[in-house]
Write an enzyme that holds these catalytic residues in place. Structure first.
Site, PDB file in Angstrom:
ATOM      1  CB  THR A 100       6.876   6.616  12.097  1.00 25.93           C
ATOM      2  OG1 THR A 100       8.300   6.530  12.110  1.00 25.93           O
ATOM      3  CG2 THR A 100       6.377   6.516  10.680  1.00 25.93           C
ATOM      4  CD  GLU A 124       8.869  -0.388   9.468  1.00 26.64           C
ATOM      5  OE1 GLU A 124       9.281  -0.778  10.574  1.00 26.64           O
ATOM      6  OE2 GLU A 124       9.144   0.716   8.989  1.00 26.64           O
TER       7      GLU A 124
HETATM    8  N1  LIG Z   1      13.257  -3.453  17.200  1.00 26.51           N
HETATM    9  C1  LIG Z   1      12.864  -2.179  17.233  1.00 26.51           C
HETATM   10  N2  LIG Z   1      13.714  -1.207  16.832  1.00 26.51           N
HETATM   11  C2  LIG Z   1      13.360   0.097  16.877  1.00 26.51           C
HETATM   12  N3  LIG Z   1      12.160   0.534  17.332  1.00 26.51           N
HETATM   13  C3  LIG Z   1      11.262  -0.394  17.732  1.00 26.51           C
HETATM   14  C4  LIG Z   1      11.567  -1.773  17.689  1.00 26.51           C
HETATM   15  N4  LIG Z   1      10.479  -2.445  18.125  1.00 26.51           N
HETATM   16  C5  LIG Z   1       9.546  -1.538  18.446  1.00 26.51           C
HETATM   17  N5  LIG Z   1      10.016  -0.284  18.220  1.00 26.51           N
HETATM   18  C6  LIG Z   1       9.293   0.979  18.463  1.00 26.51           C
HETATM   19  O1  LIG Z   1       9.168   1.648  17.221  1.00 26.51           O
HETATM   20  C7  LIG Z   1       9.231   3.056  17.424  1.00 26.51           C
HETATM   21  C8  LIG Z   1      10.331   3.609  16.527  1.00 26.51           C
HETATM   22  O2  LIG Z   1       9.969   3.384  15.204  1.00 26.51           O
HETATM   23  P1  LIG Z   1       9.845   4.583  14.209  1.00 26.51           P
HETATM   24  O3  LIG Z   1       9.045   5.676  14.857  1.00 26.51           O
HETATM   25  O4  LIG Z   1       9.347   4.029  12.931  1.00 26.51           O
HETATM   26  O5  LIG Z   1      11.363   5.036  14.151  1.00 26.51           O
HETATM   27  P2  LIG Z   1      12.185   5.374  12.901  1.00 26.51           P
HETATM   28  O6  LIG Z   1      11.678   6.691  12.440  1.00 26.51           O
HETATM   29  O7  LIG Z   1      13.603   5.467  13.333  1.00 26.51           O
HETATM   30  O8  LIG Z   1      11.929   4.245  11.959  1.00 26.51           O
HETATM   31  C9  LIG Z   1       9.542   3.288  18.885  1.00 26.51           C
HETATM   32  O9  LIG Z   1       8.312   3.577  19.529  1.00 26.51           O
HETATM   33  C10 LIG Z   1      10.064   1.941  19.351  1.00 26.51           C
HETATM   34  O10 LIG Z   1       9.794   1.686  20.712  1.00 26.51           O
HETATM   35  N1  LIG Z   2       6.860   6.706   4.549  1.00 24.69           N
HETATM   36  C1  LIG Z   2       6.988   6.713   5.985  1.00 24.69           C
HETATM   37  C2  LIG Z   2       8.444   6.529   6.323  1.00 24.69           C
HETATM   38  C3  LIG Z   2       8.756   6.576   7.784  1.00 24.69           C
HETATM   39  O1  LIG Z   2      10.159   6.437   7.949  1.00 24.69           O
HETATM   40  P1  LIG Z   2      10.840   6.442   9.383  1.00 24.69           P
HETATM   41  O2  LIG Z   2      12.282   6.177   9.125  1.00 24.69           O
HETATM   42  O3  LIG Z   2      10.601   7.768   9.974  1.00 24.69           O
HETATM   43  O4  LIG Z   2      10.182   5.340  10.156  1.00 24.69           O
HETATM   44  C4  LIG Z   2       6.473   8.066   6.476  1.00 24.69           C
HETATM   45  O5  LIG Z   2       6.894   9.061   5.917  1.00 24.69           O
HETATM   46  O6  LIG Z   2       5.650   8.100   7.386  1.00 24.69           O
END
Ligand SMILES: Nc1ncnc2c1ncn2[C@@H]1O[C@H](COP(=O)(O)OP(=O)(O)O)[C@@H](O)[C@H]1O
Ligand SMILES: N[C@@H](CCOP(=O)(O)O)C(=O)O
Length: 291
Positions: free
Chosen positions: A168, A120
């Protein structure tokens, strides 16, 4: 070879910013790992064209490093990236369980939370555990520092994902730096109510405990149609509605009998706001499964 399915998750639930999370029964990522001299990554599935295969930029690369477990890693994405449904966490959690088994590292699921949280940090800049904890452990999770508490809840949910991307990292920039004592007291009351609701499997208490006035309104601004979607879900029988994770997905709690109506009301309201969306009729469910 090892194969693991890890589910989408919804973090925060309004009142539990960076602390609460739930595992959903769908969608999910499936990760396959095979021993190799160095880590390589192959992506397919929903939104995989936007995800780098470079191990320094993909969350599973950080997980492989943390476990000292180089592997060829195939990721079949079911959870769209930048969705607010823990897309990166689903891959991190699945890779942590799969590599732990592949190399016989012997870590418990609780111990793997810190390992998966390293993934993360690659995408959001911080090793927050509120998505990886439910993706690994299932149920409703409370992540507080190094400690994670879980409740084996079963609450019906609708996760409505609009065709908008909110990263995020960007959504963390709009979080206010401070809050009034009145808002803090309100949030504590909501978080306590939600926790009791999870322990009792009570959708009314969980829904009412999602109410929060500091982070959610700032993030709602990034989601076209949010207010209308929220109203429509409540009118259709939802007991509470809030931003899922950092958005743009919107999560609604309801009774089983109202779930279908809530799902179609949310999709219709997004559509009226000019945004295509997909609603997952889901529930609080199990964590990662090793096949
Ligand atoms: N294995 C992976 N799966 C999903 N996203 C990934 C992965 N590796 C890197 N990323 C990057 O993480 C970002 C998405 O994560 P995030 O913003 O936390 O999405 P979510 O809100 O769905 O968790 C994108 O920029 C993506 O390119
Ligand atoms: N606590 C984090 C949770 C982010 O969740 P995501 O599913 O959007 O990656 C935040 O609120 O920033």
């Amino acid at each position: 070879m090892q194969t693991v399915r890890a589910p989408a998750t919804s973090a925060n639930l309004g009142s539990g910013f960076d602390v609460f999370g739930v595992a959903l029964d769908r969608p999910a990522d499936v990760v396959r790992v095979e021993k190799a001299d160095r880590t390589t990554i192959e992506m397919r599935g929903v939104g995989s064209q936007y995800i780098p295969e470079d191990p320094d930029k993909n969350v599973v690369g950080a997980v492989a490093d943390a476990l000292d477990a180089p592997a060829h890693i195939e990721i079949d994405k079911g959870v769209r990236p930048s969705s607010g449904l823990g897309s990166s966490a689903a891959s991190s959690a699945a890779a942590a369980v799969a590599l732990n088994a592949l190399y016989d590292r012997g870590y418990s699921r609780q111990e793997l939370v810190a390992v998966a949280a390293e993934g993360e940090a690659v995408v959001s800049g911080e090793a927050h555990a509120d998505n990886v904890a439910p993706a690994l452990l299932g149920g409703f999770t409370v992540a507080r520092g190094d400690a994670v508490t879980t409740v084996d809840a079963s609450i019906p949910l609708v996760a409505c994902l609009p065709e908008i991307a909110v990263s995020t990292r960007d959504a963390r920039r709009v979080v206010p730096e401070s809050a009034s004592m009145e808002d803090i007291v309100h949030t504590i009351g909501s978080a306590a109510t939600l926790s009791v609701g999870m322990c009792r499997n009570d959708p009314a208490l969980v829904g009412s405990g999602m109410d929060e006035r500091v982070v959610t309104p700032a993030r709602a601004e990034l989601i076209t149609g949010y207010d209308a979607v929220r109203e429509a879900a409540l009118d259709a029988g939802a007991t509470g509605v809030t931003v899922s994770g950092a958005g743009p997905a919107v999560i609604a709690v309801c009774r089983e009998s109202a779930r279908r109506d809530v799902a179609s009301a949310m999709v219709d309201a997004f559509s009226t706001a000019g945004v295509e969306s997909r609603a997952y009729q889901t529930r609080v469910s199990e964590g990662a499964t090793l096949y």
